[in-house]
Design a protein around this motif. Structure first.
Motif, PDB file in Angstrom:
ATOM      1  N   SER A   1     -23.116  14.793 -23.192  1.00  0.00           N
ATOM      2  CA  SER A   1     -23.665  14.212 -24.418  1.00  0.00           C
ATOM      3  C   SER A   1     -22.643  13.546 -25.322  1.00  0.00           C
ATOM      4  O   SER A   1     -21.698  14.189 -25.770  1.00  0.00           O
ATOM      5  CB  SER A   1     -24.358  15.307 -25.224  1.00  0.00           C
ATOM      6  N   GLY A   2     -22.908  12.297 -25.611  1.00  0.00           N
ATOM      7  CA  GLY A   2     -22.129  11.592 -26.616  1.00  0.00           C
ATOM      8  C   GLY A   2     -22.830  11.594 -27.962  1.00  0.00           C
ATOM      9  O   GLY A   2     -22.238  11.277 -28.983  1.00  0.00           O
ATOM     10  N   TYR A   3     -24.120  11.948 -27.933  1.00  0.00           N
ATOM     11  CA  TYR A   3     -24.920  11.851 -29.151  1.00  0.00           C
ATOM     12  C   TYR A   3     -24.246  12.554 -30.321  1.00  0.00           C
ATOM     13  O   TYR A   3     -24.092  12.006 -31.408  1.00  0.00           O
ATOM     14  CB  TYR A   3     -26.319  12.447 -28.926  1.00  0.00           C
ATOM     15  N   HIS A   4     -23.819  13.785 -30.086  1.00  0.00           N
ATOM     16  CA  HIS A   4     -23.295  14.613 -31.189  1.00  0.00           C
ATOM     17  C   HIS A   4     -21.899  14.167 -31.603  1.00  0.00           C
ATOM     18  O   HIS A   4     -21.512  14.331 -32.759  1.00  0.00           O
ATOM     19  CB  HIS A   4     -23.302  16.072 -30.772  1.00  0.00           C
ATOM     20  N   ILE A   5     -21.165  13.625 -30.648  1.00  0.00           N
ATOM     21  CA  ILE A   5     -19.831  13.098 -30.954  1.00  0.00           C
ATOM     22  C   ILE A   5     -19.999  11.944 -31.941  1.00  0.00           C
ATOM     23  O   ILE A   5     -19.300  11.844 -32.943  1.00  0.00           O
ATOM     24  CB  ILE A   5     -19.138  12.646 -29.644  1.00  0.00           C
ATOM     25  N   ARG A   6     -20.987  11.109 -31.659  1.00  0.00           N
ATOM     26  CA  ARG A   6     -21.256   9.966 -32.532  1.00  0.00           C
ATOM     27  C   ARG A   6     -21.778  10.404 -33.894  1.00  0.00           C
ATOM     28  O   ARG A   6     -21.362   9.899 -34.935  1.00  0.00           O
ATOM     29  CB  ARG A   6     -22.273   9.048 -31.850  1.00  0.00           C
ATOM     30  N   GLU A   7     -22.702  11.367 -33.882  1.00  0.00           N
ATOM     31  CA  GLU A   7     -23.266  11.840 -35.149  1.00  0.00           C
ATOM     32  C   GLU A   7     -22.175  12.465 -36.012  1.00  0.00           C
ATOM     33  O   GLU A   7     -22.232  12.415 -37.233  1.00  0.00           O
ATOM     34  CB  GLU A   7     -24.371  12.870 -34.888  1.00  0.00           C
ATOM     35  N   ALA A   8     -21.183  13.082 -35.361  1.00  0.00           N
ATOM     36  CA  ALA A   8     -20.099  13.707 -36.109  1.00  0.00           C
ATOM     37  C   ALA A   8     -19.169  12.648 -36.705  1.00  0.00           C
ATOM     38  O   ALA A   8     -18.284  12.987 -37.480  1.00  0.00           O
ATOM     39  CB  ALA A   8     -19.313  14.652 -35.211  1.00  0.00           C
ATOM     40  N   GLY A   9     -19.375  11.391 -36.315  1.00  0.00           N
ATOM     41  CA  GLY A   9     -18.639  10.332 -36.987  1.00  0.00           C
ATOM     42  C   GLY A   9     -17.760   9.470 -36.113  1.00  0.00           C
ATOM     43  O   GLY A   9     -17.019   8.635 -36.616  1.00  0.00           O
ATOM     44  N   SER A  10     -17.836   9.627 -34.802  1.00  0.00           N
ATOM     45  CA  SER A  10     -16.980   8.807 -33.931  1.00  0.00           C
ATOM     46  C   SER A  10     -17.449   7.362 -33.931  1.00  0.00           C
ATOM     47  O   SER A  10     -18.548   7.051 -34.383  1.00  0.00           O
ATOM     48  CB  SER A  10     -17.012   9.336 -32.497  1.00  0.00           C
ATOM     49  N   THR A  11     -16.626   6.495 -33.377  1.00  0.00           N
ATOM     50  CA  THR A  11     -17.043   5.116 -33.131  1.00  0.00           C
ATOM     51  C   THR A  11     -17.800   5.079 -31.807  1.00  0.00           C
ATOM     52  O   THR A  11     -17.831   6.072 -31.072  1.00  0.00           O
ATOM     53  CB  THR A  11     -15.827   4.192 -33.005  1.00  0.00           C
ATOM     54  N   ALA A  12     -18.373   3.925 -31.479  1.00  0.00           N
ATOM     55  CA  ALA A  12     -19.086   3.771 -30.209  1.00  0.00           C
ATOM     56  C   ALA A  12     -18.116   3.920 -29.035  1.00  0.00           C
ATOM     57  O   ALA A  12     -18.451   4.534 -28.011  1.00  0.00           O
ATOM     58  CB  ALA A  12     -19.784   2.416 -30.161  1.00  0.00           C
ATOM     59  N   VAL A  13     -16.921   3.373 -29.174  1.00  0.00           N
ATOM     60  CA  VAL A  13     -15.939   3.470 -28.086  1.00  0.00           C
ATOM     61  C   VAL A  13     -15.544   4.928 -27.857  1.00  0.00           C
ATOM     62  O   VAL A  13     -15.468   5.397 -26.722  1.00  0.00           O
ATOM     63  CB  VAL A  13     -14.681   2.612 -28.383  1.00  0.00           C
ATOM     64  N   GLN A  14     -15.308   5.656 -28.948  1.00  0.00           N
ATOM     65  CA  GLN A  14     -14.955   7.075 -28.800  1.00  0.00           C
ATOM     66  C   GLN A  14     -16.100   7.853 -28.167  1.00  0.00           C
ATOM     67  O   GLN A  14     -15.886   8.721 -27.324  1.00  0.00           O
ATOM     68  CB  GLN A  14     -14.607   7.679 -30.167  1.00  0.00           C
TER      69      GLN A  14
END
Lengths: 571, 131
Positions: A245-258
């Protein structure tokens, strides 16, 4: 002239013509009206040109870079026919109050055309606490459905035929236990394990990095994951054993690349862990699935999904020597970005969700959750969740976008952006591998321990907040076009009463009073014994679940054997 | 010289949504305040213990799980019991409008929801310090 020479010649003319266009035409226009911004960039801080031409994809090789849908490198689509055969699965994440209430919500969604189930568990289940634990105070049934034991799970799927619908369960540290409860419900319904379809999230690495619902330290957590993979490979062959899952990484504030890079690196780490256990990559890789966010920057998101498929395919084939094409093929679920929703003028969220959902579809998602417009205020109401589902149905049935596969493939912009995302993702892979002396799995552990991921995400989210406050990022209705009048209130906001908690605790006590206590205690003792060794734990968890041990009781045994994880909090 | 303002940012309850807490912590620090972030999954007792030990001017509570109706009043009650209720307490996260009044009744001075600028919080702190 050969075709390569012709191509080069053609590129030369385009380059010359572009220079002329900039110097003669654009310059004049800019003198009259300058551009809106000094720098155009997307949410990954990738600088954007005003126009993309064949020059931006100079080394483009159709067969190598794109190929055909359902074939290596899968850039265009995971399936050969994509949505022409079957729409994506419309799967709304749902869970509120107790099992009975959530069961009603499931039936409401199915009656309105939803095609898959997705369970949101309440936080006590996610952290392995019984509803009666002091740690559960105030949390019971709030952020999801309260599930303590198999009895709740039976109620949750009451009247829903598990042979006909697939179920996704957002559960991580206790994933193996909830999977066993699902298998037990299936058995009671007469649906054997090999027929059950669905997904458990079971992705612990992103928990340490972003979502923070870890319980045990990384190593024993990884053991539980690989035990699950091993068990399912043999016994539940249609089950997706991890939803990386990238969903939570993104919700936590990452960029799309991260999001892209950390998610895929975590996926490759699980592949390494499976291989380390002695499993054949082609026996388990086909059942790994992915889960991405659909955020605001439309083309960036589409490029992200396309790049994800290509990167996964290349690494599985080249680094991990998979030979089964199903191992190369990345399938993913998408959820629109919860964090992009605003509490002000909540109806505007319907439009945000529409654009995000459209990006997911144009990027070729296999299943989709579209957020409800009231989610910045509360759990979604029935009215709001129906509109969210209708959004998907309108995209599918009315817009025509599902009729042609990967319709943006070949766009100079989208292809250039897809390449750029891949390149930046590979840079992150190199960093993670370096931390692990060549191993992505070890690199993930080291990166978590050193706060590498946490720092990257915290920096990106802080940068975004600064840009928001400087109005370099715009939220309509929040930092621009602010409406001071009164807007229509959402019709009803869901409120979970404290009664739910009382009832849930009573039910749990009843279940414990009625079960065969000796059998329950014996099964817990057996789990303890096996946890101390190396044998696969899943069959023993299944026994304990069937003896109506609660998830909290089983997790307590693991806490005892494995210890608990505490993070060093950075900001 | 301006007094050094000491803050504790705390996350009560089980939700792991720490994006807001971390952004606020960093923003307050960048604004010149002293910040201690407790990390996740703090019980009311943990939080009150931190307040007693660190003696901050401000306690900022962030919660997104919906457990605030139980946990916020519990924290306020315990602060009083410990004689530590001279700290300015602020709340943030997903707190429905209808709950805001109840939280204020319990002793939370202000609730800052989604869309709040860090500067608004800094300004509020500077004008509302209890000591």
């Amino acid at each position: 002239m050969t075709s390569t020479e012709k191509n080069r010649d053609n590129l030369e003319s385009i380059k010359k013509e572009k220079e002329r266009w900039i110097n003669e035409i654009v310059k004049k226009s800019l003198e009259k009206v300058p551009e809106r911004k000094r720098l155009f960039k997307n949410l990954s801080n990738i600088k954007l040109n005003s126009l993309y031409t064949p020059e931006d994809i100079k080394n483009f090789n159709y067969l190598k870079d794109l190929g055909f849908p359902g074939e290596f490198p899968y850039t265009r689509a995971a399936q050969p026919t994509s949505y022409r055969a079957k729409y994506w699965t419309m799967r709304q994440f749902a869970g509120l109050g107790n099992a009975k209430e959530t069961n009603e919500r499931f039936k409401y969604l199915i009656a309105n055309g939803q095609t898959g189930l997705s369970v949101a568990f309440h936080l006590p289940t996610i952290y392995g606490y019984e509803s009666s634990s002091p740690m559960s105070a105030g949390e019971v049934g709030k952020e999801g459905v309260a599930i303590d034991s198999l009895a709740d799970m039976e109620q949750l799927f009451d009247g829903i035929d598990l042979s006909k619908i697939s179920t996704s369960m957002t559960i991580n540290a206790p994933a193996s236990i909830l999977l066993c409860m699902y298998l037990a419900v299936g058995e009671k319904q007469g649906v054997s394990m090999e027929k059950l379809t669905g997904t458990i999230q079971n992705d612990i690495l992103k928990e340490y990095q972003a979502q923070k619902s870890y319980i045990f330290p990384p190593e024993p957590s990884m053991r539980l994951i690989v035990d699950t993979i091993e068990f399912c490979t043999k016994n539940v062959p249609k089950w997706n054993t991890i939803s990386i899952s990238g969903y939570h990484i993104r919700e936590a504030g990452s960029t799309a690349v991260q999001e892209l890079a950390f998610t895929l690196a975590n996926g490759l780490a699980y592949v390494e862990a499976g291989i380390d256990r002695g499993l054949n990559v082609d026996d388990f890789a086909p059942r790994l699935s992915h889960f991405f966010n659909a955020h605001n920057n439309f083309f960036e998101e589409i490029a992200k999904y396309r790049a994800a498929r290509r990167i996964w395919a290349k690494h599985l084939r080249e680094d991990y020597k998979a030979i089964d094409p199903r191992s190369w093929r990345l399938r993913f679920h998408t959820q629109t970005a919860g964090v992009s929703l605003t509490a002000r003028e909540p109806y505007n969220n319907i439009i945000r969700v529409t654009l995000q959902a459209l990006a997911a579809v144009l990027g070729g998602t296999q299943s989709l959750h579209s957020n409800s417009f009231d989610e910045a205020l509360a759990l979604p109401s029935e009215e709001a969740v129906r509109i969210a589902l209708r959004t998907q149905q309108i995209i599918a049935e009315e817009s025509g976008v599902a009729d042609v596969i990967d319709p943006l493939g070949g766009s100079y912009y989208v292809e250039a952006l897809t390449n750029k995302m891949e390149e930046e993702c590979e840079n992150y892979f190199a960093k993670i591998k370096e931390m692990g002396n060549g191993s992505i799995l070890k690199g993930s552990f080291v990166g978590i321990k050193n706060n590498f991921y946490q720092r990257e995400i915290a920096d990106a989210s802080y940068q975004f907040q600064r840009e928001l406050e400087a109005k370099e990022q715009i939220q309509v209705g929040v930092n621009k076009y602010k409406f001071e009048g009164k807007t229509i209130e959402p019709p009803e906001l869901i409120k979970i009463s404290e009664e739910v908690s009382k009832e849930q605790i009573e039910n749990l006590n009843n279940v414990k009073a009625q079960r065969d206590e000796t059998a329950a205690q014996n099964s817990l003792a057996k789990i303890k014994e096996i946890a101390q060794g190396t044998e696969n734990l899943i069959p023993y968890i299944l026994d304990a679940v069937k003896a109506y041990c609660s998830a909290g009781e089983i997790i307590d045994v693991f806490r005892n054997v494995f210890g608990v994880y505490r993070e060093e909090s950075i900001f | 010289m301006e007094k050094n303002i000491r803050c504790i940012v705390a996350k009560p309850g089980l939700d792991g949504h720490d994006r807001g807490a971390k952004v606020i912590s960093r923003g307050l620090r960048d604004a010149g305040l002293e910040v201690i972030y407790t990390g996740l999954h703090q019980t009311p007792a943990d939080i009150v213990e931190s307040v007693v030990q660190e003696d901050p001017d401000v306690l900022l509570l962030s919660i997104l799980s919906g457990a605030h109706p139980i946990l916020f009043p519990e924290i306020m009650k315990k602060l009083k019991e410990e004689g530590a209720d001279d700290v300015l307490v602020l709340g943030g996260g997903i707190i429905p409008d209808e709950d805001v009044a109840k939280m204020k009744e319990a002793g939370i001075s202000e609730i800052f929801g989604p869309g709040t600028k860090i500067q608004e919080i800094v300004d509020y702190i500077k004008t509302h310090l209890k000591r």
